[in-house]
Design a protein around this motif. Structure first.
Motif, PDB file in Angstrom:
ATOM      1  N   THR A 161       0.855  -1.199   0.000  1.00 32.60           N
ATOM      2  CA  THR A 161       0.000   0.000   0.000  1.00 32.60           C
ATOM      3  C   THR A 161       0.893   1.252   0.000  1.00 32.60           C
ATOM      4  O   THR A 161       1.813   1.352   0.815  1.00 32.60           O
ATOM      5  CB  THR A 161      -0.901   0.030   1.254  1.00 32.60           C
ATOM      6  N   GLU A 162       0.529   2.121  -0.917  1.00 27.95           N
ATOM      7  CA  GLU A 162       1.289   3.383  -1.007  1.00 27.95           C
ATOM      8  C   GLU A 162       0.341   4.531  -0.706  1.00 27.95           C
ATOM      9  O   GLU A 162      -0.592   4.779  -1.472  1.00 27.95           O
ATOM     10  CB  GLU A 162       1.881   3.529  -2.422  1.00 27.95           C
ATOM     11  N   LYS A 163       0.565   5.225   0.409  1.00 26.89           N
ATOM     12  CA  LYS A 163      -0.311   6.337   0.790  1.00 26.89           C
ATOM     13  C   LYS A 163       0.346   7.662   0.399  1.00 26.89           C
ATOM     14  O   LYS A 163       1.554   7.821   0.559  1.00 26.89           O
ATOM     15  CB  LYS A 163      -0.584   6.288   2.280  1.00 26.89           C
ATOM     16  N   MET A 164      -0.503   8.572  -0.074  1.00 27.82           N
ATOM     17  CA  MET A 164       0.000   9.846  -0.587  1.00 27.82           C
ATOM     18  C   MET A 164       0.744  10.633   0.493  1.00 27.82           C
ATOM     19  O   MET A 164       1.766  11.239   0.233  1.00 27.82           O
ATOM     20  CB  MET A 164      -1.182  10.697  -1.104  1.00 27.82           C
ATOM     21  N   TYR A 165       0.174  10.612   1.699  1.00 27.14           N
ATOM     22  CA  TYR A 165       0.722  11.465   2.767  1.00 27.14           C
ATOM     23  C   TYR A 165       1.828  10.780   3.553  1.00 27.14           C
ATOM     24  O   TYR A 165       2.344  11.320   4.501  1.00 27.14           O
ATOM     25  CB  TYR A 165      -0.405  11.884   3.732  1.00 27.14           C
ATOM     26  N   GLU A 166       2.176   9.572   3.186  1.00 23.95           N
ATOM     27  CA  GLU A 166       3.231   8.845   3.892  1.00 23.95           C
ATOM     28  C   GLU A 166       4.485   8.777   3.029  1.00 23.95           C
ATOM     29  O   GLU A 166       4.403   8.681   1.812  1.00 23.95           O
ATOM     30  CB  GLU A 166       2.773   7.423   4.207  1.00 23.95           C
ATOM     31  N   THR A 167       5.618   8.789   3.681  1.00 22.64           N
ATOM     32  CA  THR A 167       6.878   8.655   2.937  1.00 22.64           C
ATOM     33  C   THR A 167       7.266   7.185   2.750  1.00 22.64           C
ATOM     34  O   THR A 167       8.061   6.855   1.880  1.00 22.64           O
ATOM     35  CB  THR A 167       8.033   9.375   3.683  1.00 22.64           C
ATOM     36  N   ASN A 168       6.667   6.339   3.606  1.00 27.99           N
ATOM     37  CA  ASN A 168       6.996   4.906   3.545  1.00 27.99           C
ATOM     38  C   ASN A 168       5.819   4.085   3.021  1.00 27.99           C
ATOM     39  O   ASN A 168       4.675   4.529   3.056  1.00 27.99           O
ATOM     40  CB  ASN A 168       7.396   4.395   4.933  1.00 27.99           C
ATOM     41  N   LEU A 169       6.162   2.921   2.614  1.00 26.91           N
ATOM     42  CA  LEU A 169       5.125   1.988   2.139  1.00 26.91           C
ATOM     43  C   LEU A 169       4.592   1.158   3.313  1.00 26.91           C
ATOM     44  O   LEU A 169       5.293   0.956   4.304  1.00 26.91           O
ATOM     45  CB  LEU A 169       5.719   1.028   1.101  1.00 26.91           C
TER      46      LEU A 169
END
Lengths: 171, 284
Positions: free
Chosen positions: B252-260
């Protein structure tokens, strides 16, 4: 009267032929209805002792010849049977179902018992002991089942054809 | 006079006379045609006597047979119950035998695996699981007495794979408590076997037999894919390096996160876990 006896004897002769030639082949269970006994029963009720025992004697004689039995054994059985069957004449009114079935049932038992007694008295070699076997049960069943049909058929034939011939009716 | 009486009698009994005559003719015919001999009075006597004896014998046999049958039924019932209980006992033996055979097979596999490892492996059996399913801890039947130490790694061999189960968090005298990798409080330093990216694996806890890998940067997402194996990195020194942990199930790749966020399916099937090994690195 003689003509009537002759016709009855002829019918019995045809019954023997049909029974030995057709029914014995059609029914593969080793047993078949004793149609000639049923016919003698009917005859006894219709004609009384004297004609029935004479026809019984003659047909028994014929049966012995036909089946290769000791001459006289079936004559004995069927003569006595004719006499007993003729006792029924005029004594009660029969229905077409219960009376034939019960008497046919008893007739088969009588037949085997008397055959065995005669075999014993005359010390004849018994070819097969049919009493207490499945064959007897089957014959009892078939004969009881067929008896009403034969009674209805015989009465119908007599009413339709025989009565139309005055000579035949004559005693 | 006499002859007229006889003729009168004959006329009256013509049917009976006919019957007797015909029966006599028939009897004579039988006698002559069959070359038979008549039965003797002795034979009749024997027959009548024999018939009576047979009837009496049959009655006696019937009564004794009936009484015997009652006793026999009683005996048979007792025998039946005895056989039924024996049968149930044998069924129990059969089930036990099948269970023992399966267990033997499993233990053979475990032994084979143990012998193939360079580390010291102490075999143990899981004797309890957390019934609340909150902490994801298990109890094993090895403790201080067997040389178990706190933070020892626990692995399991299933089928043809082995994987990390967790670590010892409490050591009793003959048993130990193990915190599994599914527990949300258990963090394991891990890395991808192929791409060698490092992160932390943490259990998702109650009701989920899943883990999550954290701290993998978004830039690395092209270097791994679903199904890739994740192993222990050995960096936090709690676990030996190279022990399989699980495989990537979903990224999962979240827009507001720098990590997966990487969901990981454990290599070990915890639902059918029975035997484990306590891993102790050989000194020297």
């Amino acid at each position: 009267m003689k003509l009537r006896y002759a016709v009855y004897f002829l019918i019995l002769f045809i019954i023997f032929l049909i029974q030995s030639a057709w029914i014995a082949r059609l029914l593969q269970w080793g047993s078949q209805p004793a149609i000639y006994l049923i016919f003698l029963l009917w005859l006894g009720y219709q004609e009384g002792r004297q004609p029935t025992q004479i026809i019984g004697f003659l047909s028994g004689f014929f049966l012995d010849l036909l089946m290769g039995l000791p001459i006289g054994i079936s004559s004995f059985v069927l003569t006595l049977f004719g006499f007993l069957a003729g006792t029924a004449k005029g004594r009660f009114i029969y229905d077409n179902l219960f009376y034939p079935m019960v008497l046919a049932f008893l007739s088969v038992i009588y037949k085997y018992l008397l055959y065995h007694v005669l075999f014993f008295i005359f010390q004849l070699e018994q070819r097969n002991n049919i009493i207490f076997s499945g064959h007897l049960v089957l014959e009892l069943f078939f004969t009881s089942l067929v008896a009403p049909i034969i009674f209805i058929l015989a009465t119908s034939i007599k009413n339709r054809f025989v009565k139309s011939y005055g000579g035949f009716q004559g005693g | 006079m006499k002859s007229s009486f006889l003729s009168q009698w004959a006329r009256n009994n013509i049917q009976t006379l006919t019957l007797v005559s015909l029966l006599l003719i028939s009897s004579t015919s039988i006698y002559l045609s069959g070359q038979s001999r008549l039965v003797t009075p002795a034979q009749i006597g024997v027959s009548v006597l024999g018939l009576g004896q047979e009837i009496l014998t049959n009655i006696y046999s019937g009564i004794t047979g009936f009484l015997g049958s009652v006793q026999e039924i009683s005996d048979l019932r007792a025998k039946y119950q005895e056989l039924q209980s024996q049968f149930q006992e044998y069924q129990g033996f059969e089930r036990q035998f099948a269970e023992l055979r399966a267990e033997n097979q499993r233990l053979r596999e475990q032994l084979k695996f143990m012998e193939s490892q360079t580390s010291t492996l102490i075999p143990a059996i899981i004797i309890a699981k957390d019934p609340s399913n909150i902490t994801k801890t298990i109890i094993i039947n090895r403790g201080h007495l067997h040389g178990i130490r706190k933070n020892d790694a626990i692995i399991a061999y299933q089928g043809k794979d082995y994987g990390l189960v967790g670590r010892v968090i409490e050591v009793g005298f003959t048993s130990s408590q193990v915190q599994t990798v599914l527990d949300p409080g258990n963090f394991v330093a891990a890395r991808f076997q192929k791409s060698r990216y490092e992160g932390l694996i943490v259990g998702l806890g109650a009701g989920k037999e899943m883990m999550r890998m954290l701290y993998i940067r978004k830039q690395a997402k092209d270097d791994f894919q679903e199904g890739d194996l994740i192993i222990t990195s050995g960096n936090n020194s709690l676990y030996p390096r190279g022990i399989p942990l699980g495989r990537v199930q979903h990224i999962t790749e979240k827009m507001y996160e720098t990590n997966l966020e990487i969901d990981v399916t454990p290599v070990v099937d915890f639902s059918r876990l029975e035997y484990v090994f306590v891993v102790q690195e050989r000194e020297g």
